[in-house]
Scaffold this active site. Structure first.
Site, PDB file in Angstrom:
ATOM      1  N   LYS A  59       0.827  -1.204   0.000  1.00 31.87           N
ATOM      2  CA  LYS A  59       0.000   0.000   0.000  1.00 31.87           C
ATOM      3  C   LYS A  59       0.863   1.257   0.000  1.00 31.87           C
ATOM      4  O   LYS A  59       0.560   2.243  -0.666  1.00 31.87           O
ATOM      5  CB  LYS A  59      -0.926  -0.004   1.215  1.00 31.87           C
ATOM      6  CG  LYS A  59      -2.034  -1.049   1.146  1.00 31.87           C
ATOM      7  CD  LYS A  59      -2.900  -0.991   2.393  1.00 31.87           C
ATOM      8  CE  LYS A  59      -4.021  -2.023   2.325  1.00 31.87           C
ATOM      9  NZ  LYS A  59      -4.852  -2.005   3.559  1.00 31.87           N
ATOM     10  N   ASP A 156      -4.051 -11.869 -24.108  1.00 36.33           N
ATOM     11  CA  ASP A 156      -2.943 -11.425 -24.962  1.00 36.33           C
ATOM     12  C   ASP A 156      -2.762 -12.371 -26.150  1.00 36.33           C
ATOM     13  O   ASP A 156      -1.651 -12.830 -26.431  1.00 36.33           O
ATOM     14  CB  ASP A 156      -1.650 -11.343 -24.154  1.00 36.33           C
ATOM     15  CG  ASP A 156      -0.620 -10.402 -24.780  1.00 36.33           C
ATOM     16  OD1 ASP A 156      -1.007  -9.598 -25.652  1.00 36.33           O
ATOM     17  OD2 ASP A 156       0.562 -10.471 -24.393  1.00 36.33           O
TER      18      ASP A 156
END
Length: 324
Positions: A59, A156
């Site tokens: 964080k 992808d």
């Protein structure tokens, strides 16, 4: 670096050579305990165990962008879930020097980016034969059926993530995969092959269909529909319709052109609803039965040249494949 041992959950492996190094990690050729070739894909950054302190650290540094560790872990979990003849097989997983790695089967064959380059440079052909592209498209549709049936998307699909093995094609590199019912803050695909909604953070099964359509377009024309820097291509993908493939290759039959056009519509509702539906149209378009389809559909002297280079597609050629 060569000669290192890797101890997986199921077996041990001996590194033979480095195949590829990219932004997200490294790929090695290795031998298993039966002396068979395998591929080891390893992340670059150190693996931090998931603890309260590591979450707080994440964080603090705002580490929400997917890392190579995320990619390896994602690929591991997806390949544990999906099993299909047209999907690369997961052999093992492990951690070495605090770095997670996966072990997959070794596919002795070229990726489609290399095949297209071979056509252009060695055979002096600007594109691949339509019949071969149709068969490739069918194979990858079947692979995507399996992926989508598990509530996942690949994320992808592009020529360098499709490897030819004999008459079949296999889908590799699931590091950008995710759940089809989730929105994502960060984009992890390839702009030249990505659907508009994927770029905007809402990839889906139909996004893979779009990417496969762009892949077929590229193989049949020799280039992606939009050429230029990533930002330019992103803008084009969001706003411009894909040109008709017959504008660049008049030999493509109208039926195949329509399949590609339907796969690459900007609106999801106008595309194929499923990979199965697209596979049915591609199967119907094939002019011969699968077992009669030649490996490469062109003149005898060219086929002989391709057969020779295909036999040489051991790890020397694998070095040039793009895994990240």
């Amino acid at each position: 670096m060569s000669g290192r041992f890797y101890r997986g959950e199921l077996a041990s492996y001996f590194e033979v050579d480095k195949l590829k190094r990219g932004k997200q990690g490294r790929v090695y050729l290795a031998k298993d305990q039966e002396n068979e070739n395998v591929v080891i894909k390893m992340s670059k950054r150190r693996f931090v165990p998931i603890t309260t302190s590591s979450i707080e650290l994440s964080k603090k540094i705002n580490s929400q962008v997917p890392t190579s560790i995320d990619s390896i872990i994602t690929e591991k979990e997806v390949l544990k879930t999906v099993t299909h003849p047209n999907i690369v097989k997961l052999r093992d997983t492990g951690v070495k020097d605090e770095l997670p790695f996966i072990v997959t089967e070794y596919i002795q064959g070229p990726d489609l980016e290399n095949v297209l380059n071979f056509y252009k440079t060695t055979l002096k052909k600007p594109r691949l034969p339509a019949q071969l592209c149709t068969k490739i498209g069918y194979d990858i549709c079947k692979a995507l059926e399996e992926v989508h049936s598990k509530g996942l998307y690949h994320g992808d699909v592009k020529p360098s993530n499709i490897v030819m093995q004999g008459k079949s094609s296999k889908l590799i590199d699931f590091g950008s995969s995710g759940q089809t019912d989730k929105a994502y803050e960060h984009y992890t695909g390839t702009p030249h092959f990505s659907a508009p909604e994927h770029i905007m953070g809402c990839p889906s099964a139909q996004s893979d269909i779009y990417s496969l359509g762009i892949t077929l377009y590229t193989l049949l024309s020799g280039n992606t529909p939009f050429i230029g820097p990533a930002l330019f291509v992103v803008q084009k993908q969001l706003t411009d319709e894909i040109p008709n493939i017959r504008e660049h290759n008049s030999r493509v039959k109208p039926e195949l052109s329509e399949i590609i056009s339907k796969a690459t519509r900007k609106r999801i509702s106008e595309r194929y609803e499923s990979a199965e539906e697209m596979a049915e149209d591609l199967q119907a378009h094939l002019e011969v039965e699968e077992e009669e389809l030649p490996l490469f559909d062109f003149e005898a002297e060219e086929r002989e040249a391709v057969d020779k280079i295909t036999r040489r597609f051991d790890y020397e050629v694998l070095k040039h494949q793009t895994y990240f």
